[in-house]
Motif scaffolding. Structure first.
Motif, mmCIF file in Angstrom:
data_model
loop_
_atom_site.group_PDB
_atom_site.id
_atom_site.type_symbol
_atom_site.label_atom_id
_atom_site.label_comp_id
_atom_site.label_asym_id
_atom_site.label_seq_id
_atom_site.Cartn_x
_atom_site.Cartn_y
_atom_site.Cartn_z
ATOM 1 N N SER A 56 0.849 -1.193 0.000
ATOM 2 C CA SER A 56 0.000 0.000 0.000
ATOM 3 C C SER A 56 0.885 1.245 0.000
ATOM 4 O O SER A 56 2.115 1.177 -0.076
ATOM 5 C CB SER A 56 -0.916 -0.008 1.225
ATOM 6 N N ILE A 57 0.249 2.394 0.103
ATOM 7 C CA ILE A 57 0.997 3.648 0.190
ATOM 8 C C ILE A 57 1.739 3.686 1.515
ATOM 9 O O ILE A 57 1.186 3.334 2.574
ATOM 10 C CB ILE A 57 0.040 4.846 0.064
ATOM 11 N N ALA A 58 2.976 4.078 1.478
ATOM 12 C CA ALA A 58 3.783 4.129 2.698
ATOM 13 C C ALA A 58 3.124 5.065 3.705
ATOM 14 O O ALA A 58 2.684 6.164 3.353
ATOM 15 C CB ALA A 58 5.193 4.605 2.383
ATOM 16 N N PRO A 59 3.018 4.663 4.989
ATOM 17 C CA PRO A 59 2.360 5.529 5.978
ATOM 18 C C PRO A 59 3.088 6.857 6.165
ATOM 19 O O PRO A 59 2.455 7.881 6.445
ATOM 20 C CB PRO A 59 2.368 4.681 7.254
ATOM 21 N N GLU A 60 4.422 6.842 6.018
ATOM 22 C CA GLU A 60 5.150 8.106 6.154
ATOM 23 C C GLU A 60 4.736 9.101 5.075
ATOM 24 O O GLU A 60 4.565 10.303 5.347
ATOM 25 C CB GLU A 60 6.656 7.848 6.073
ATOM 26 N N ARG A 61 4.543 8.616 3.851
ATOM 27 C CA ARG A 61 4.128 9.513 2.768
ATOM 28 C C ARG A 61 2.685 9.975 2.944
ATOM 29 O O ARG A 61 2.347 11.111 2.593
ATOM 30 C CB ARG A 61 4.311 8.813 1.428
ATOM 31 N N LYS A 110 -8.789 6.342 0.994
ATOM 32 C CA LYS A 110 -9.055 5.115 1.748
ATOM 33 C C LYS A 110 -7.854 4.712 2.601
ATOM 34 O O LYS A 110 -8.010 4.285 3.754
ATOM 35 C CB LYS A 110 -9.423 3.990 0.783
ATOM 36 N N ASN A 111 -6.656 4.830 2.062
ATOM 37 C CA ASN A 111 -5.465 4.491 2.846
ATOM 38 C C ASN A 111 -5.264 5.467 3.997
ATOM 39 O O ASN A 111 -4.858 5.078 5.096
ATOM 40 C CB ASN A 111 -4.236 4.483 1.942
ATOM 41 N N ARG A 112 -5.536 6.735 3.768
ATOM 42 C CA ARG A 112 -5.370 7.732 4.829
ATOM 43 C C ARG A 112 -6.380 7.538 5.951
ATOM 44 O O ARG A 112 -6.029 7.619 7.136
ATOM 45 C CB ARG A 112 -5.508 9.136 4.251
#
Length: 393
Positions: A56-61, A110-112
């Motif tokens: 998924s999208i990196a949480p830091e980004r 959704k990832n955020r």
């Protein structure tokens, strides 16, 4: 010699994003502090994600992009993705390369929403405040508290009467009888009764958002609720103001430099401010034996609230009411009381920044948990916006 105005595409391009950002840009210091804070939360991120499946999208980004959206007053995720597509400064801050594709707005949202919960937003704020360069700026003894109203993403027309559940029928009574029908005997010469069919209403002619007159109608939170956001409450802080559907945001500020150390958001009611103040003090200084002071306005001048603070070894530097004040002379006679009253007014600055720049004048989220997480992240971004100037001084 005059230069030519001819555009020719290059086959290869060597662009270092770090060289394109000026050395004195405020985001350089902000990015350094955010990266250090996110590095300390690496173990927290590892628990939230599994070791299999598509990456998924990196949480830091995700967190860096969310902070950018607040700092630059970007109204939607679609506009944020459009900015990141061509803005080199945004790509550099988030960590995207010059050739990296930006995310689809719905995928980013959704990832955020899965990552930025209330607990994670508080951990991000705490990690920023625990940074070695930021921690010396904080006071660990003197604090101020206040609350503000955050308008909900719901209109007054959605404030409808609550639907009471249908009464339960007893088992011994059985099912209700079916409606009676009139039958025509077959041996009679009378024709069957003709029923007139009512024409269906023409919905195309009705306005999309009809005008509603609420004059003379009594509405309260006990009898009505918003069908758009059931967590919103009808409330007003001033006697002459109009009641609106809103939430109540709370912040705990240290008095040295006016940085927010705790943030919370609750239902809007008359006791939410005092209850949230006690919870934020307990979260920030659990079991502290140090003698603390807490500045507040007249809305916190309550006998129960003052007694609770004294049991927590916190001196209540609360503004006195004109009559029947719970603050006595043993508190107001000290010079620290007048100093706390002057410092507590600085807590209005984070509220103003959050509503004008951070977009919290009216939230675009629904539900208490999502609005609370966004409010906490907005207060963390407010601290970041002030850090470059404070650290330079």
């Amino acid at each position: 010699m005059r230069g030519t105005d001819e555009a020719s595409g290059s086959l290869f391009s060597y662009v270092d994003l770090d060289e394109r950002v000026p050395g004195g840009h405020p985001l350089r210091k902000v990015r350094q502090i955010v990266n250090d804070a996110l590095s300390s939360l690496d173990a927290e991120f590892a628990v939230l994600y599994t070791d299999f499946g598509r990456p998924s999208i990196a949480p830091e980004r995700l967190i860096r992009a969310s902070l950018l959206q607040i700092l630059f007053s970007i109204r939607s995720e679609r506009q944020l993705m459009a900015q990141m597509n061509y803005n080199l400064l945004f790509r550099w801050f988030v960590g995207l390369g010059i050739d990296d594709a930006v995310w689809v707005p719905t995928v980013f949202t959704k990832n955020r929403d899965r990552l930025l919960t209330t607990d994670m937003s508080r951990k991000v704020m705490a990690a920023i405040l625990a940074h070695p360069e930021v921690k010396p700026l904080l006071s660990d003894e003197h604090f101020s508290v206040d609350g503000t109203l955050v308008k909900a993403w719901a209109s007054m027309k959605s404030f409808q009467p609550k639907v009471s559940p249908p009464p339960d029928h007893d088992d011994d009574q059985g099912d209700p009888p079916p409606p009676s029908t009139q039958e025509t005997p077959a041996d009679t010469d009378q024709p069957p009764q003709q029923t007139e069919t009512q024409p269906m209403p023409d919905t195309a002619r009705q306005p999309r958002n009809a005008e509603v007159n609420f004059r003379g109608e009594k509405r309260s939170n006990t009898t009505h609720a918003s069908v758009t956001d059931p967590d919103a409450r009808l409330y007003k802080k001033a006697s002459g103001a109009a009641a609106t559907l809103c939430f109540m945001g709370h912040t705990l500020m240290e008095n040295r430099n006016g940085l927010v150390v705790q943030a919370d958001l609750t239902h809007a009611d008359g006791r939410g401010e005092r209850k949230a103040a006690l919870e934020m003090i307990n979260r920030h200084s659990p079991g502290s034996t140090r003698h603390l002071t807490l500045g507040a306005d007249k809305g916190y001048d309550s006998a129960d609230f003052v007694a609770d603070l004294r049991r927590m070894v916190v001196t209540p530097h609360v503004a006195q009411k004109v009559r029947h004040s719970a603050i006595d002379g043993r508190t107001t006679q000290h010079s620290g009381y007048a100093l706390s009253q002057r410092c507590r007014k600085k807590i209005e600055e984070p509220f103003g920044w959050a509503k004008i720049v951070g977009g919290m004048a009216q939230t675009v989220h629904r539900g208490l948990d999502r609005v609370r997480a966004q409010f906490t992240m907005t207060m963390a971004a407010c601290n970041l916006a002030r850090l470059p100037k404070l650290l330079a001084a």
